[in-house]
Design a protein around this motif. Sequence first.
Motif, PDB file in Angstrom:
ATOM      1  N   MET A  26       0.801  -1.224   0.000  1.00 53.78           N
ATOM      2  CA  MET A  26       0.000   0.000   0.000  1.00 53.78           C
ATOM      3  C   MET A  26       0.834   1.275   0.000  1.00 53.78           C
ATOM      4  SD  MET A  26      -2.768   1.187   2.840  1.00 53.78           S
ATOM      5  CE  MET A  26      -3.476   2.825   2.816  1.00 53.78           C
ATOM      6  N   ILE A  27       0.659   2.076  -1.047  1.00 57.54           N
ATOM      7  CA  ILE A  27       1.245   3.412  -1.141  1.00 57.54           C
ATOM      8  C   ILE A  27       0.109   4.350  -1.529  1.00 57.54           C
ATOM      9  CG2 ILE A  27       2.951   4.875  -2.263  1.00 57.54           C
ATOM     10  CD1 ILE A  27       4.443   2.339  -3.090  1.00 57.54           C
ATOM     11  N   ASN A  28      -0.268   5.256  -0.649  1.00 55.71           N
ATOM     12  CA  ASN A  28      -1.424   6.095  -0.975  1.00 55.71           C
ATOM     13  C   ASN A  28      -1.075   7.569  -1.147  1.00 55.71           C
ATOM     14  OD1 ASN A  28      -0.956   6.684   1.741  1.00 55.71           O
ATOM     15  ND2 ASN A  28      -3.131   6.927   2.205  1.00 55.71           N
ATOM     16  N   GLN A  29       0.237   7.873  -1.319  1.00 60.81           N
ATOM     17  CA  GLN A  29       0.649   9.255  -1.569  1.00 60.81           C
ATOM     18  C   GLN A  29       1.723   9.289  -2.661  1.00 60.81           C
ATOM     19  OE1 GLN A  29       1.485  11.609   2.216  1.00 60.81           O
ATOM     20  NE2 GLN A  29       1.928   9.537   2.907  1.00 60.81           N
ATOM     21  N   PRO A  30       1.636  10.241  -3.581  1.00 60.01           N
ATOM     22  CA  PRO A  30       2.666  10.345  -4.619  1.00 60.01           C
ATOM     23  C   PRO A  30       4.065  10.575  -4.056  1.00 60.01           C
ATOM     24  CG  PRO A  30       0.738  11.652  -5.199  1.00 60.01           C
ATOM     25  CD  PRO A  30       0.534  11.198  -3.794  1.00 60.01           C
ATOM     26  N   ASP A  31       4.187  11.348  -2.978  1.00 56.27           N
ATOM     27  CA  ASP A  31       5.505  11.616  -2.405  1.00 56.27           C
ATOM     28  C   ASP A  31       6.187  10.353  -1.911  1.00 56.27           C
ATOM     29  OD1 ASP A  31       5.120  14.258  -2.940  1.00 56.27           O
ATOM     30  OD2 ASP A  31       4.722  14.870  -0.873  1.00 56.27           O
ATOM     31  N   VAL A  32       5.401   9.386  -1.454  1.00 58.12           N
ATOM     32  CA  VAL A  32       5.980   8.139  -0.966  1.00 58.12           C
ATOM     33  C   VAL A  32       6.546   7.334  -2.133  1.00 58.12           C
ATOM     34  CG1 VAL A  32       5.505   5.989   0.261  1.00 58.12           C
ATOM     35  CG2 VAL A  32       4.429   8.114   1.010  1.00 58.12           C
ATOM     36  N   VAL A  33       5.864   7.379  -3.267  1.00 50.77           N
ATOM     37  CA  VAL A  33       6.384   6.712  -4.464  1.00 50.77           C
ATOM     38  C   VAL A  33       7.770   7.255  -4.789  1.00 50.77           C
ATOM     39  CG1 VAL A  33       6.049   6.316  -6.931  1.00 50.77           C
ATOM     40  CG2 VAL A  33       4.077   6.302  -5.390  1.00 50.77           C
ATOM     41  N   VAL A  76      -1.860  -2.077  -4.322  1.00 48.37           N
ATOM     42  CA  VAL A  76      -3.056  -2.101  -3.477  1.00 48.37           C
ATOM     43  C   VAL A  76      -3.877  -0.836  -3.716  1.00 48.37           C
ATOM     44  CG1 VAL A  76      -3.925  -2.226  -1.122  1.00 48.37           C
ATOM     45  CG2 VAL A  76      -1.855  -3.483  -1.756  1.00 48.37           C
ATOM     46  N   MET A  77      -5.063  -1.014  -4.249  1.00 52.29           N
ATOM     47  CA  MET A  77      -5.926   0.127  -4.566  1.00 52.29           C
ATOM     48  C   MET A  77      -7.278   0.032  -3.883  1.00 52.29           C
ATOM     49  SD  MET A  77      -5.084   0.405  -8.643  1.00 52.29           S
ATOM     50  CE  MET A  77      -3.382   0.607  -9.190  1.00 52.29           C
ATOM     51  N   ILE A  78      -7.782  -1.202  -3.743  1.00 59.57           N
ATOM     52  CA  ILE A  78      -9.110  -1.406  -3.171  1.00 59.57           C
ATOM     53  C   ILE A  78      -9.035  -2.555  -2.180  1.00 59.57           C
ATOM     54  CG2 ILE A  78     -11.527  -1.947  -3.663  1.00 59.57           C
ATOM     55  CD1 ILE A  78     -11.052  -0.938  -6.529  1.00 59.57           C
ATOM     56  N   LEU A  83      -8.168   2.549  -1.267  1.00 61.82           N
ATOM     57  CA  LEU A  83      -7.020   2.771  -0.399  1.00 61.82           C
ATOM     58  C   LEU A  83      -5.923   3.617  -1.036  1.00 61.82           C
ATOM     59  CD1 LEU A  83      -6.665  -0.862   1.016  1.00 61.82           C
ATOM     60  CD2 LEU A  83      -7.694   1.110   2.159  1.00 61.82           C
ATOM     61  N   ILE A  84      -6.161   4.178  -2.208  1.00 63.37           N
ATOM     62  CA  ILE A  84      -5.112   4.911  -2.899  1.00 63.37           C
ATOM     63  C   ILE A  84      -5.681   6.190  -3.508  1.00 63.37           C
ATOM     64  CG2 ILE A  84      -5.476   3.710  -5.092  1.00 63.37           C
ATOM     65  CD1 ILE A  84      -2.424   3.744  -5.485  1.00 63.37           C
ATOM     66  N   GLU A  85      -4.873   7.254  -3.521  1.00 64.68           N
ATOM     67  CA  GLU A  85      -5.270   8.503  -4.154  1.00 64.68           C
ATOM     68  C   GLU A  85      -5.103   8.356  -5.664  1.00 64.68           C
ATOM     69  OE1 GLU A  85      -2.872  11.566  -2.463  1.00 64.68           O
ATOM     70  OE2 GLU A  85      -3.590  11.222  -0.421  1.00 64.68           O
ATOM     71  N   PRO A  86      -6.051   8.898  -6.447  1.00 65.77           N
ATOM     72  CA  PRO A  86      -5.998   8.712  -7.905  1.00 65.77           C
ATOM     73  C   PRO A  86      -4.680   9.138  -8.540  1.00 65.77           C
ATOM     74  CG  PRO A  86      -8.123   9.601  -7.262  1.00 65.77           C
ATOM     75  CD  PRO A  86      -7.276   9.611  -6.026  1.00 65.77           C
ATOM     76  N   ASP A  87      -4.093  10.246  -8.099  1.00 61.64           N
ATOM     77  CA  ASP A  87      -2.862  10.715  -8.738  1.00 61.64           C
ATOM     78  C   ASP A  87      -1.663   9.837  -8.400  1.00 61.64           C
ATOM     79  OD1 ASP A  87      -2.987  11.560  -6.117  1.00 61.64           O
ATOM     80  OD2 ASP A  87      -2.085  13.521  -6.488  1.00 61.64           O
ATOM     81  N   THR A  88      -1.796   8.996  -7.383  1.00 61.72           N
ATOM     82  CA  THR A  88      -0.703   8.092  -7.034  1.00 61.72           C
ATOM     83  C   THR A  88      -0.564   6.980  -8.062  1.00 61.72           C
ATOM     84  OG1 THR A  88      -1.128   8.532  -4.689  1.00 61.72           O
ATOM     85  CG2 THR A  88       0.269   6.653  -5.191  1.00 61.72           C
ATOM     86  N   ILE A  89      -1.661   6.611  -8.722  1.00 62.34           N
ATOM     87  CA  ILE A  89      -1.615   5.537  -9.714  1.00 62.34           C
ATOM     88  C   ILE A  89      -0.663   5.886 -10.850  1.00 62.34           C
ATOM     89  CG2 ILE A  89      -2.964   4.212 -11.382  1.00 62.34           C
ATOM     90  CD1 ILE A  89      -5.370   4.536  -9.531  1.00 62.34           C
ATOM     91  N   LYS A 137       2.959   3.922 -12.034  1.00 61.10           N
ATOM     92  CA  LYS A 137       3.294   3.507 -13.396  1.00 61.10           C
ATOM     93  C   LYS A 137       4.623   4.107 -13.849  1.00 61.10           C
ATOM     94  CE  LYS A 137      -1.526   3.230 -15.013  1.00 61.10           C
ATOM     95  NZ  LYS A 137      -2.493   3.799 -15.992  1.00 61.10           N
ATOM     96  N   GLU A 138       4.788   5.390 -13.624  1.00 60.90           N
ATOM     97  CA  GLU A 138       5.955   6.100 -14.144  1.00 60.90           C
ATOM     98  C   GLU A 138       7.238   5.771 -13.388  1.00 60.90           C
ATOM     99  OE1 GLU A 138       7.608  10.711 -14.447  1.00 60.90           O
ATOM    100  OE2 GLU A 138       5.455  10.351 -14.182  1.00 60.90           O
ATOM    101  N   LYS A 139       7.154   5.695 -12.055  1.00 61.55           N
ATOM    102  CA  LYS A 139       8.372   5.643 -11.261  1.00 61.55           C
ATOM    103  C   LYS A 139       8.701   4.276 -10.670  1.00 61.55           C
ATOM    104  CE  LYS A 139       8.137  10.548 -10.126  1.00 61.55           C
ATOM    105  NZ  LYS A 139       8.068  11.573  -9.068  1.00 61.55           N
ATOM    106  N   LEU A 140       7.691   3.423 -10.459  1.00 61.94           N
ATOM    107  CA  LEU A 140       7.973   2.140  -9.841  1.00 61.94           C
ATOM    108  C   LEU A 140       7.894   0.950 -10.799  1.00 61.94           C
ATOM    109  CD1 LEU A 140       6.449   2.226  -6.236  1.00 61.94           C
ATOM    110  CD2 LEU A 140       8.781   2.721  -7.001  1.00 61.94           C
TER     111      LEU A 140
END
Length: 272
Positions: free
Chosen positions: A80-87, A108-110, A117-123, A127-130
């Motif tokens: 679970m990662i629910n913030q872009p900064d954590v990515v 983990v999204m749902i 469980l995840i913010e939309p912009d984190t998705i 994709k881009e960074k992980l």
Amino acid sequence: MNYINALTIAGSDSGGGAGIQADLKTFSALGCFGTCVITAVTAQNTLGVKSVHALPVEIIRDQLQAILGDIKPAAIKIGMINQPDVVEVIREELSGYDQNIPIILDPVMIATSGDRLIEPDTIDQLKEKLFPLVTLVTPNIDEAIMLSGQSINNVEEMISAGQKIINQGAKAVLVKGGHLSGPIIYDVLIDGAREPVILEGNFIKSSNLHGTGCTLSSAIAAEMAKGNNLLTAVKKAKAYITNAILTGRGIKTGEGNGPLNHFFNPLKLIVQ
């Protein structure tokens, strides 16, 4: 001599069935010494998620540096990662680390209860960074739909969705078909090096399925930590989770979706 260390980066589940708790149980049951980096604290039980509290990014970075600098993992599971900064923090800390360490990403999204469980912009950040950084991405049907942008109703559509996720930068994808109905459950492994591998299993009727995705991804990480290749690790992890579901289906834990039986046949910690 040392233990086989496995690291999980994920959220905490106060109900003990999913997240960090499920990951550490799985590592232990499969003979690995588990370490963890907690990204968020959830207030949840078998009935659902009451609230989610994201930890400060600085604390997450400190946890990562503390573990990576002292107890080197043989495999890493990211949940679970629910913030872009954590990515971004995870990307920064892992991209300069040992590139031979397998990394399993469970997007983990749902939750099983249906809670997001995840913010939309984190998705997009995932994709881009992980995706390019990890060894395997393990979406369930709902997550694969969100990632690929297409409907999934059969094995053929699972394959096409998985290929779209590969095209987004993932090296390998395991699309889990447990959310589709039928007597046979299909999972599809696509890694670009071979034709898609279709893995079959019998449907097991049970309401105790909380944490199945977390458990499967951490089991794959544990098996790869022990030296198995990707396909073998996936097959061994599937066998483990099948037995964890079978032996836990008659146990009542709470009033909703109960956990698996992670310790149906635990191994001793492996020393090498």
